[in-house]
Design a protein around this motif. Structure first.
Motif, PDB file in Angstrom:
ATOM      1  N   ALA A 172     -33.597   1.679  22.007  1.00  0.00           N
ATOM      2  CA  ALA A 172     -33.092   1.495  20.648  1.00  0.00           C
ATOM      3  C   ALA A 172     -34.240   1.494  19.641  1.00  0.00           C
ATOM      4  O   ALA A 172     -34.123   2.082  18.558  1.00  0.00           O
ATOM      5  N   SER A 173     -35.334   0.867  20.000  1.00  0.00           N
ATOM      6  CA  SER A 173     -36.492   0.833  19.104  1.00  0.00           C
ATOM      7  C   SER A 173     -37.075   2.224  18.900  1.00  0.00           C
ATOM      8  O   SER A 173     -37.410   2.611  17.777  1.00  0.00           O
ATOM      9  N   VAL A 174     -37.202   2.988  19.981  1.00  0.00           N
ATOM     10  CA  VAL A 174     -37.755   4.345  19.885  1.00  0.00           C
ATOM     11  C   VAL A 174     -36.805   5.237  19.087  1.00  0.00           C
ATOM     12  O   VAL A 174     -37.251   6.051  18.268  1.00  0.00           O
ATOM     13  N   GLU A 175     -35.512   5.088  19.306  1.00  0.00           N
ATOM     14  CA  GLU A 175     -34.541   5.873  18.530  1.00  0.00           C
ATOM     15  C   GLU A 175     -34.628   5.537  17.041  1.00  0.00           C
ATOM     16  O   GLU A 175     -34.503   6.422  16.196  1.00  0.00           O
ATOM     17  N   ALA A 176     -34.868   4.271  16.728  1.00  0.00           N
ATOM     18  CA  ALA A 176     -35.043   3.888  15.323  1.00  0.00           C
ATOM     19  C   ALA A 176     -36.317   4.511  14.757  1.00  0.00           C
ATOM     20  O   ALA A 176     -36.336   4.966  13.602  1.00  0.00           O
ATOM     21  N   ASP A 177     -37.378   4.552  15.559  1.00  0.00           N
ATOM     22  CA  ASP A 177     -38.623   5.199  15.123  1.00  0.00           C
ATOM     23  C   ASP A 177     -38.407   6.692  14.882  1.00  0.00           C
ATOM     24  O   ASP A 177     -38.936   7.259  13.917  1.00  0.00           O
ATOM     25  N   ILE A 178     -37.632   7.334  15.743  1.00  0.00           N
ATOM     26  CA  ILE A 178     -37.336   8.761  15.573  1.00  0.00           C
ATOM     27  C   ILE A 178     -36.538   8.977  14.291  1.00  0.00           C
ATOM     28  O   ILE A 178     -36.831   9.892  13.517  1.00  0.00           O
ATOM     29  N   ALA A 179     -35.549   8.134  14.065  1.00  0.00           N
ATOM     30  CA  ALA A 179     -34.739   8.265  12.847  1.00  0.00           C
ATOM     31  C   ALA A 179     -35.609   8.075  11.601  1.00  0.00           C
ATOM     32  O   ALA A 179     -35.448   8.800  10.609  1.00  0.00           O
ATOM     33  N   GLN A 180     -36.525   7.118  11.654  1.00  0.00           N
ATOM     34  CA  GLN A 180     -37.428   6.888  10.519  1.00  0.00           C
ATOM     35  C   GLN A 180     -38.327   8.100  10.297  1.00  0.00           C
ATOM     36  O   GLN A 180     -38.537   8.518   9.145  1.00  0.00           O
ATOM     37  N   ALA A 181     -38.847   8.683  11.351  1.00  0.00           N
ATOM     38  CA  ALA A 181     -39.695   9.876  11.223  1.00  0.00           C
ATOM     39  C   ALA A 181     -38.909  11.036  10.632  1.00  0.00           C
ATOM     40  O   ALA A 181     -39.424  11.781   9.790  1.00  0.00           O
ATOM     41  N   ARG A 182     -37.669  11.185  11.039  1.00  0.00           N
ATOM     42  CA  ARG A 182     -36.830  12.252  10.476  1.00  0.00           C
ATOM     43  C   ARG A 182     -36.567  12.019   8.993  1.00  0.00           C
ATOM     44  O   ARG A 182     -36.624  12.961   8.195  1.00  0.00           O
ATOM     45  N   ARG A 183     -36.263  10.765   8.634  1.00  0.00           N
ATOM     46  CA  ARG A 183     -36.028  10.457   7.216  1.00  0.00           C
ATOM     47  C   ARG A 183     -37.267  10.757   6.384  1.00  0.00           C
ATOM     48  O   ARG A 183     -37.182  11.312   5.290  1.00  0.00           O
ATOM     49  N   GLY A 229     -33.669  22.717  -0.797  1.00  0.00           N
ATOM     50  CA  GLY A 229     -33.420  24.092  -0.383  1.00  0.00           C
ATOM     51  C   GLY A 229     -34.403  24.580   0.663  1.00  0.00           C
ATOM     52  O   GLY A 229     -34.209  25.645   1.252  1.00  0.00           O
ATOM     53  N   GLY A 230     -35.459  23.846   0.913  1.00  0.00           N
ATOM     54  CA  GLY A 230     -36.490  24.253   1.866  1.00  0.00           C
ATOM     55  C   GLY A 230     -35.988  24.323   3.290  1.00  0.00           C
ATOM     56  O   GLY A 230     -36.387  25.184   4.060  1.00  0.00           O
ATOM     57  N   ARG A 231     -35.094  23.422   3.649  1.00  0.00           N
ATOM     58  CA  ARG A 231     -34.544  23.441   5.009  1.00  0.00           C
ATOM     59  C   ARG A 231     -33.657  24.651   5.224  1.00  0.00           C
ATOM     60  O   ARG A 231     -33.627  25.225   6.302  1.00  0.00           O
ATOM     61  N   ASP A 232     -32.926  25.040   4.172  1.00  0.00           N
ATOM     62  CA  ASP A 232     -32.006  26.170   4.302  1.00  0.00           C
ATOM     63  C   ASP A 232     -32.747  27.499   4.315  1.00  0.00           C
ATOM     64  O   ASP A 232     -32.253  28.475   4.876  1.00  0.00           O
ATOM     65  N   ALA A 233     -33.932  27.542   3.720  1.00  0.00           N
ATOM     66  CA  ALA A 233     -34.692  28.794   3.663  1.00  0.00           C
ATOM     67  C   ALA A 233     -35.125  29.243   5.057  1.00  0.00           C
ATOM     68  O   ALA A 233     -35.060  30.424   5.369  1.00  0.00           O
ATOM     69  N   ASP A 234     -35.563  28.318   5.878  1.00  0.00           N
ATOM     70  CA  ASP A 234     -35.983  28.666   7.246  1.00  0.00           C
ATOM     71  C   ASP A 234     -35.499  27.555   8.191  1.00  0.00           C
ATOM     72  O   ASP A 234     -36.240  26.617   8.496  1.00  0.00           O
ATOM     73  N   PRO A 235     -34.238  27.656   8.649  1.00  0.00           N
ATOM     74  CA  PRO A 235     -33.675  26.590   9.484  1.00  0.00           C
ATOM     75  C   PRO A 235     -34.448  26.385  10.793  1.00  0.00           C
ATOM     76  O   PRO A 235     -34.577  25.260  11.269  1.00  0.00           O
ATOM     77  N   ALA A 236     -34.974  27.456  11.376  1.00  0.00           N
ATOM     78  CA  ALA A 236     -35.720  27.318  12.636  1.00  0.00           C
ATOM     79  C   ALA A 236     -36.996  26.514  12.420  1.00  0.00           C
ATOM     80  O   ALA A 236     -37.358  25.669  13.238  1.00  0.00           O
ATOM     81  N   LEU A 237     -37.666  26.783  11.307  1.00  0.00           N
ATOM     82  CA  LEU A 237     -38.882  26.038  10.993  1.00  0.00           C
ATOM     83  C   LEU A 237     -38.560  24.569  10.740  1.00  0.00           C
ATOM     84  O   LEU A 237     -39.280  23.684  11.204  1.00  0.00           O
ATOM     85  N   ALA A 238     -37.481  24.318  10.026  1.00  0.00           N
ATOM     86  CA  ALA A 238     -37.085  22.939   9.745  1.00  0.00           C
ATOM     87  C   ALA A 238     -36.728  22.213  11.043  1.00  0.00           C
ATOM     88  O   ALA A 238     -37.124  21.058  11.244  1.00  0.00           O
ATOM     89  N   ALA A 239     -36.003  22.891  11.935  1.00  0.00           N
ATOM     90  CA  ALA A 239     -35.641  22.275  13.207  1.00  0.00           C
ATOM     91  C   ALA A 239     -36.883  21.988  14.042  1.00  0.00           C
ATOM     92  O   ALA A 239     -36.992  20.935  14.674  1.00  0.00           O
ATOM     93  N   SER A 240     -37.830  22.921  14.036  1.00  0.00           N
ATOM     94  CA  SER A 240     -39.075  22.714  14.780  1.00  0.00           C
ATOM     95  C   SER A 240     -39.864  21.544  14.209  1.00  0.00           C
ATOM     96  O   SER A 240     -40.417  20.728  14.958  1.00  0.00           O
ATOM     97  N   ALA A 241     -39.915  21.451  12.902  1.00  0.00           N
ATOM     98  CA  ALA A 241     -40.642  20.356  12.260  1.00  0.00           C
ATOM     99  C   ALA A 241     -39.975  19.013  12.551  1.00  0.00           C
ATOM    100  O   ALA A 241     -40.662  18.011  12.794  1.00  0.00           O
ATOM    101  N   LEU A 242     -38.655  18.981  12.546  1.00  0.00           N
ATOM    102  CA  LEU A 242     -37.937  17.743  12.880  1.00  0.00           C
ATOM    103  C   LEU A 242     -38.190  17.347  14.333  1.00  0.00           C
ATOM    104  O   LEU A 242     -38.413  16.176  14.632  1.00  0.00           O
ATOM    105  N   ALA A 243     -38.168  18.335  15.217  1.00  0.00           N
ATOM    106  CA  ALA A 243     -38.433  18.055  16.627  1.00  0.00           C
ATOM    107  C   ALA A 243     -39.858  17.545  16.824  1.00  0.00           C
ATOM    108  O   ALA A 243     -40.102  16.625  17.608  1.00  0.00           O
ATOM    109  N   PHE A 244     -40.802  18.132  16.101  1.00  0.00           N
ATOM    110  CA  PHE A 244     -42.195  17.695  16.206  1.00  0.00           C
ATOM    111  C   PHE A 244     -42.344  16.265  15.680  1.00  0.00           C
ATOM    112  O   PHE A 244     -43.068  15.450  16.270  1.00  0.00           O
ATOM    113  N   ALA A 245     -41.667  15.959  14.584  1.00  0.00           N
ATOM    114  CA  ALA A 245     -41.722  14.598  14.038  1.00  0.00           C
ATOM    115  C   ALA A 245     -41.159  13.601  15.054  1.00  0.00           C
ATOM    116  O   ALA A 245     -41.714  12.510  15.239  1.00  0.00           O
TER     117      ALA A 245
END
Length: 178
Positions: free
Chosen positions: A29-40, A49-65
């Motif tokens: 639960a703590s790690v999931e909260a940390d992940i949610a905070q990093a995503r926020r 509009g930056g996420r919509d311009a390149d969804p793959a890049l945004a998804a990769s950046a979210l995964a990296f975070a």
């Protein structure tokens, strides 16, 4: 899961599966909260509009975070476990033995309480404490992994056995030539 097991090495009764599961659930639960905070935090930095311009890049950046958050949490749990295991009676006993051994070395026998002897003995004691903590962490993690795998292996054997029993009438007919 690994961070939960690391936390359980020092904060749970290793032979109590419910206690280990509770610690693992709290860590998850703590790690999931940390992940949610990093995503926020990431989403706050990106233009709407930056996420919509390149969804793959945004998804990769979210995964990296999320990956960075997990790596940081895992490292912190490991450091905490090593610190706590370094305070165990076993680690204390090893540190005392190393301290005495170092003070009794030939070059310090003339003045075992001199500054050089005490500094060398303290350094040896700290190293012995750290090695013991690492050893305790490794052995306790192995014990927890074996315990976690045991029910899984037993369930797999039970499934295999029940599948063999279910096929038994068909096998009997094949052998009998029916």
């Amino acid at each position: 899961m690994e961070a939960g097991l690391v936390a359980a090495t020092w904060s749970a009764a290793l032979d109590d599966a419910d206690d280990v599961a509770a610690v693992t659930a709290r860590v998850r639960a703590s790690v999931e909260a940390d992940i949610a905070q990093a995503r926020r935090e990431f989403l706050a930095l990106v233009e709407p509009g930056g996420r919509d311009a390149d969804p793959a890049l945004a998804a990769s950046a979210l995964a990296f975070a999320a990956l960075r958050a997990v790596e940081q949490a895992a490292g912190e749990y490991r450091r905490c476990a090593l610190a706590m295991l370094g305070r165990t009676p076993e680690a204390g006993a090893e540190a005392r033995r190393a301290y005495v051994i170092e003070q009794n070395r030939r070059w310090f026998r003339a003045n075992p309480n001199g500054a050089d002897a005490v500094a060398a003995a303290a350094k040896a004691a700290d190293a012995a404490r750290a090695r013991t903590a690492q050893y305790l962490l490794a052995t306790r993690l192995e014990q927890l992994r074996v315990q976690a795998a045991a029910p899984t292996e037993a369930a797999a054997r039970a499934v295999d056995w029940s599948a063999a029993r279910a096929r038994r009438p068909a096998l009997d007919r094949e052998v009998a030539g029916r």
